[in-house]
Design a protein around this motif. Structure first.
Motif, PDB file in Angstrom:
ATOM      1  N   LEU A   1       0.718 -10.685  66.115  1.00  0.00           N
ATOM      2  CA  LEU A   1       0.266 -11.820  66.908  1.00  0.00           C
ATOM      3  C   LEU A   1      -0.946 -12.482  66.264  1.00  0.00           C
ATOM      4  O   LEU A   1      -0.989 -13.709  66.114  1.00  0.00           O
ATOM      5  CB  LEU A   1      -0.078 -11.372  68.332  1.00  0.00           C
ATOM      6  N   LEU A   2      -1.924 -11.687  65.862  1.00  0.00           N
ATOM      7  CA  LEU A   2      -3.145 -12.258  65.310  1.00  0.00           C
ATOM      8  C   LEU A   2      -2.892 -12.939  63.976  1.00  0.00           C
ATOM      9  O   LEU A   2      -3.504 -13.966  63.674  1.00  0.00           O
ATOM     10  CB  LEU A   2      -4.220 -11.172  65.169  1.00  0.00           C
ATOM     11  N   ASN A   3      -2.009 -12.387  63.162  1.00  0.00           N
ATOM     12  CA  ASN A   3      -1.642 -13.073  61.918  1.00  0.00           C
ATOM     13  C   ASN A   3      -1.062 -14.448  62.209  1.00  0.00           C
ATOM     14  O   ASN A   3      -1.366 -15.437  61.524  1.00  0.00           O
ATOM     15  CB  ASN A   3      -0.627 -12.245  61.128  1.00  0.00           C
ATOM     16  N   SER A   4      -0.216 -14.543  63.234  1.00  0.00           N
ATOM     17  CA  SER A   4       0.377 -15.831  63.599  1.00  0.00           C
ATOM     18  C   SER A   4      -0.672 -16.790  64.140  1.00  0.00           C
ATOM     19  O   SER A   4      -0.674 -17.980  63.805  1.00  0.00           O
ATOM     20  CB  SER A   4       1.474 -15.620  64.648  1.00  0.00           C
ATOM     21  N   VAL A   5      -1.563 -16.296  64.983  1.00  0.00           N
ATOM     22  CA  VAL A   5      -2.606 -17.142  65.563  1.00  0.00           C
ATOM     23  C   VAL A   5      -3.546 -17.662  64.481  1.00  0.00           C
ATOM     24  O   VAL A   5      -3.886 -18.852  64.452  1.00  0.00           O
ATOM     25  CB  VAL A   5      -3.401 -16.365  66.633  1.00  0.00           C
TER      26      VAL A   5
ATOM     27  N   THR B   1       4.582 -14.769  74.491  1.00  0.00           N
ATOM     28  CA  THR B   1       4.637 -14.991  73.047  1.00  0.00           C
ATOM     29  C   THR B   1       5.756 -14.199  72.384  1.00  0.00           C
ATOM     30  O   THR B   1       6.291 -13.243  72.950  1.00  0.00           O
ATOM     31  CB  THR B   1       3.312 -14.577  72.366  1.00  0.00           C
ATOM     32  N   SER B   2       6.056 -14.603  71.177  1.00  0.00           N
ATOM     33  CA  SER B   2       6.958 -13.864  70.313  1.00  0.00           C
ATOM     34  C   SER B   2       6.624 -14.191  68.868  1.00  0.00           C
ATOM     35  O   SER B   2       6.384 -15.354  68.536  1.00  0.00           O
ATOM     36  CB  SER B   2       8.419 -14.225  70.603  1.00  0.00           C
TER      37      SER B   2
ATOM     38  N   ILE C   1      11.980 -17.810  65.395  1.00  0.00           N
ATOM     39  CA  ILE C   1      11.016 -18.798  65.861  1.00  0.00           C
ATOM     40  C   ILE C   1       9.900 -18.119  66.642  1.00  0.00           C
ATOM     41  O   ILE C   1      10.150 -17.462  67.652  1.00  0.00           O
ATOM     42  CB  ILE C   1      11.705 -19.844  66.766  1.00  0.00           C
ATOM     43  N   ALA C   2       8.683 -18.281  66.177  1.00  0.00           N
ATOM     44  CA  ALA C   2       7.522 -17.786  66.919  1.00  0.00           C
ATOM     45  C   ALA C   2       7.170 -18.805  67.996  1.00  0.00           C
ATOM     46  O   ALA C   2       7.311 -20.007  67.793  1.00  0.00           O
ATOM     47  CB  ALA C   2       6.344 -17.580  65.974  1.00  0.00           C
TER      48      ALA C   2
END
Length: 244
Positions: free
Chosen positions: A77-81, A218-219, A225-226
């Motif tokens: 999650l944090l990598n995506s954010v 979230t995903s 797809i995130a």
């Protein structure tokens, strides 16, 4: 090329339905929040803190911290954010994060700091909990605590205990300088009854922690797809009180 699976499509439908009705103002705020994270290459690992004394050596920028059961998907999650696929190490093995890890976001000197904390639960250790509690009790620049709940596994006993503890700190007579919000992760793992599962998790959250802000769904699948990332960024933006 991104690959969408049926599970992702179902989860995305759940997310879209629950998030329906967002206004143009909300989209404007979201774009401002994304601007803080757009220069992903400038995001930087600052320090790994394993003892109380070292916390005083870091400070200055507003902070948010993320907690959750071991292997709930914090690193993904944090990598995506933050916008970097490899800034935080991801692993299928629970308990990899054993310190408070600080990451600066925004071009130098930075706009805010995101803190990744050790996971709790069966793989957690008492000393990790002691450090985390000390951080919550003493960190003046802490703006928001995000607690991650797995969509696939729902609310576990350790999740309930952590939520209850965080809620009690907010409601204590001493008060806190931070707010609490839940993030429901791995929604792509939901089946056809995904909406019902999400509703149950939301009800559990508000039953256990009345002070908790509405959860973000979230995903962050490795292929697919995130979603929900913009909402998390917007929440961080609000919490830290950052002006565009």
């Amino acid at each position: 090329m991104l690959v969408s699976t049926p599970n992702v499509a179902r989860a995305f439908h759940v997310f879209s339905t629950l998030q329906a009705g967002s206004s143009g103002s909300s989209r404007c705020i979201s774009s401002r929040a994304n601007a803080i994270f757009k220069d992903a290459k400038s995001a930087e690992f600052l320090a790994a803190v394993g003892d109380k004394e070292s916390l005083s050596l870091l400070g200055g920028l507003p902070e948010v911290v993320v907690t959750g059961r071991a292997n709930v998907g914090k690193s993904s999650l944090l990598n995506s954010v933050i916008g970097r696929r490899d800034l935080l190490f991801t692993s299928k093995k629970a308990g990899r994060t054993q310190t408070l890890n600080f990451f600066r976001v925004g071009s130098p000197p930075g706009r805010l700091v995101v803190v990744d904390s050790p996971g709790y639960g069966a793989r957690g250790r008492p000393e990790w909990g002691a450090l985390f509690n000390h951080y919550l009790e003493t960190r003046k620049q802490l703006c928001r605590v995000f607690i991650l709940i797995s969509a696939a596994h729902g609310m576990g006993a350790t999740d309930e205990a952590m939520l209850s503890s965080l809620d009690a700190q907010i409601q204590s007579l001493d008060g806190t300088c931070w707010t609490l919000q839940a993030i429901i992760t791995r929604a792509d793992a939901l089946k056809a009854n995904g909406r019902t599962q999400i509703n149950q998790i939301e009800q559990d959250i508000f039953r256990i922690a009345p002070t908790c802000l509405p959860p973000i769904i979230t995903s962050c699948p490795s292929k697919g797809i995130a979603f929900g990332i913009d909402e998390v960024r917007k929440s961080i933006y609000h919490a830290c009180g950052i002006l565009p």
